[in-house]
Scaffold this active site. Sequence first.
Site, PDB file in Angstrom:
ATOM      1  N   LYS A 125      -3.850  -1.268   5.141  1.00 22.33           N
ATOM      2  CA  LYS A 125      -3.561  -1.315   3.713  1.00 22.33           C
ATOM      3  C   LYS A 125      -2.045  -1.194   3.277  1.00 22.33           C
ATOM      4  O   LYS A 125      -1.186  -0.452   3.744  1.00 22.33           O
ATOM      5  CB  LYS A 125      -4.236  -0.251   2.842  1.00 22.33           C
ATOM      6  CG  LYS A 125      -5.976  -0.605   2.742  1.00 22.33           C
ATOM      7  CD  LYS A 125      -6.610   0.196   1.756  1.00 22.33           C
ATOM      8  CE  LYS A 125      -6.283   1.696   1.751  1.00 22.33           C
ATOM      9  NZ  LYS A 125      -7.120   2.429   0.754  1.00 22.33           N
ATOM     10  N   THR A 166       7.635  10.348   8.000  1.00 20.28           N
ATOM     11  CA  THR A 166       7.089  11.528   7.223  1.00 20.28           C
ATOM     12  C   THR A 166       5.655  11.855   7.948  1.00 20.28           C
ATOM     13  O   THR A 166       5.237  10.925   8.352  1.00 20.28           O
ATOM     14  CB  THR A 166       6.939  11.112   5.619  1.00 20.28           C
ATOM     15  OG1 THR A 166       6.004  10.048   5.639  1.00 20.28           O
ATOM     16  CG2 THR A 166       8.236  10.702   5.127  1.00 20.28           C
ATOM     17  N   LYS A 179      -1.813   2.381  -9.986  1.00 20.72           N
ATOM     18  CA  LYS A 179      -1.360   2.669  -8.360  1.00 20.72           C
ATOM     19  C   LYS A 179      -1.988   1.416  -7.786  1.00 20.72           C
ATOM     20  O   LYS A 179      -3.231   1.061  -7.907  1.00 20.72           O
ATOM     21  CB  LYS A 179      -1.932   3.767  -8.044  1.00 20.72           C
ATOM     22  CG  LYS A 179      -0.996   4.954  -8.611  1.00 20.72           C
ATOM     23  CD  LYS A 179      -1.317   6.388  -7.859  1.00 20.72           C
ATOM     24  CE  LYS A 179      -1.341   6.350  -6.186  1.00 20.72           C
ATOM     25  NZ  LYS A 179      -0.003   5.957  -5.803  1.00 20.72           N
TER      26      LYS A 179
END
Length: 409
Positions: free
Chosen positions: A181, A169, A190
């Site tokens: 990360k 993507t 989140k």
Amino acid sequence: MWELYESQPGDGTKFSEKSIRGKTTLAAGDMTNESKPWSVSYQRTIEYEILNSPNLFKPENIDLLYPGAAKNSRRFVVIDSNVEKYYSKDIRNYFKYHSVEAKIVPFHSGEDYKTIDSYLSIVRELDSFPIHRRDEPIIMVGGGVLSDVAGFVASSYRRSVPHLKVPSTLMGYIDASIGIKNGINYNGYKNRLGSFEPPIRVLLDKSLLKTLPKRHILNGVSEIIKLAVIKDVGLFNLLEKYGGTSVDAKFQDDMGEKILDRAITGMLEELEPNLFEDDLARKVDFGHTFSYGLEIRHEANLLHGEAVLLDIVFSTMIAHKRCFLSAKELERIFNLIENLGITLDLSLLDPNALWQSLEERTCHRNGIQRVPMPRGLGNCIFINDINQEEILTAYHALTQNKVLQHDRI
């Protein structure tokens, strides 16, 4: 090709000879019985390549076999289920051609699947297909969510196994895949669980972007806009002049490639000196203060880049009110968004939720707001004193278009 290098407490363990002897043997000349502390120091070199690798699944391209594949070696491949529809046969034939036994595990994309259940399902699949701990890396082919979840698996499975990323993507291509990360959402938050773990290599094949729907192209464009506004006015100029054409071409054109390469370079300039986020004042957190709450509240129908862009327009309004941005600069930002074909739903903004998001991010940033704001296009300033009244003022100015005086978004 990009190469990242950082020395981190982690290339040789050092003990002080005197410290080692402290508990059991007195150092020469030491006439006391005091206990001495032990001291451990270790330097770990973080180094990995990010390289353009066109025609990645063609057998003659051996990049996917990195760091090398002996005959009958294995590869565990986690692949976005949408990508699998287009490339499953090519990937299976690729590994068969190179006599590599591959297990292909489909993964559903979307924030709904960034969960501990998804994490554990990949672990179970790994347990059923044992791989060597150091020379048979996990391969990840997909977007940001897949990269985050499977990257977390790699960082924790057997206390860390190597992994290789192939973004499919635009969001993954210029953002999620090129850093270190990873993580999963948990307990309504989140990225509550995660780690820092570098890939051994990131392979970029922009032809994979051709299968994306336009919404997902624009989702990634939001991160490019972020970099352009906060640190690179030259990139902003490129987006103004060529962005619309490149979006329509899904970045397969020459200028699209130039925009992508410049965005990646800009992102790495910020990430490399601060891979482990020791410095919490980060330019790349622009668009990631108020968006946090938006994503939590509207997870089912709001993509990450869409939340980031809502944050960007809200933050630029605050910056304008503080005289960091002129009316003309603000208008250029809004015009760019419109001309790229992006429509934002401003009704999703809620002043109370925006304040709550700021409070949560302040905690995340060690008790200081550290909100990055543009100070003129391409420059950044950090502010620490946003209050609720300022949020309410910016909200009304944005939703009523008081600055532009007509609908731009």
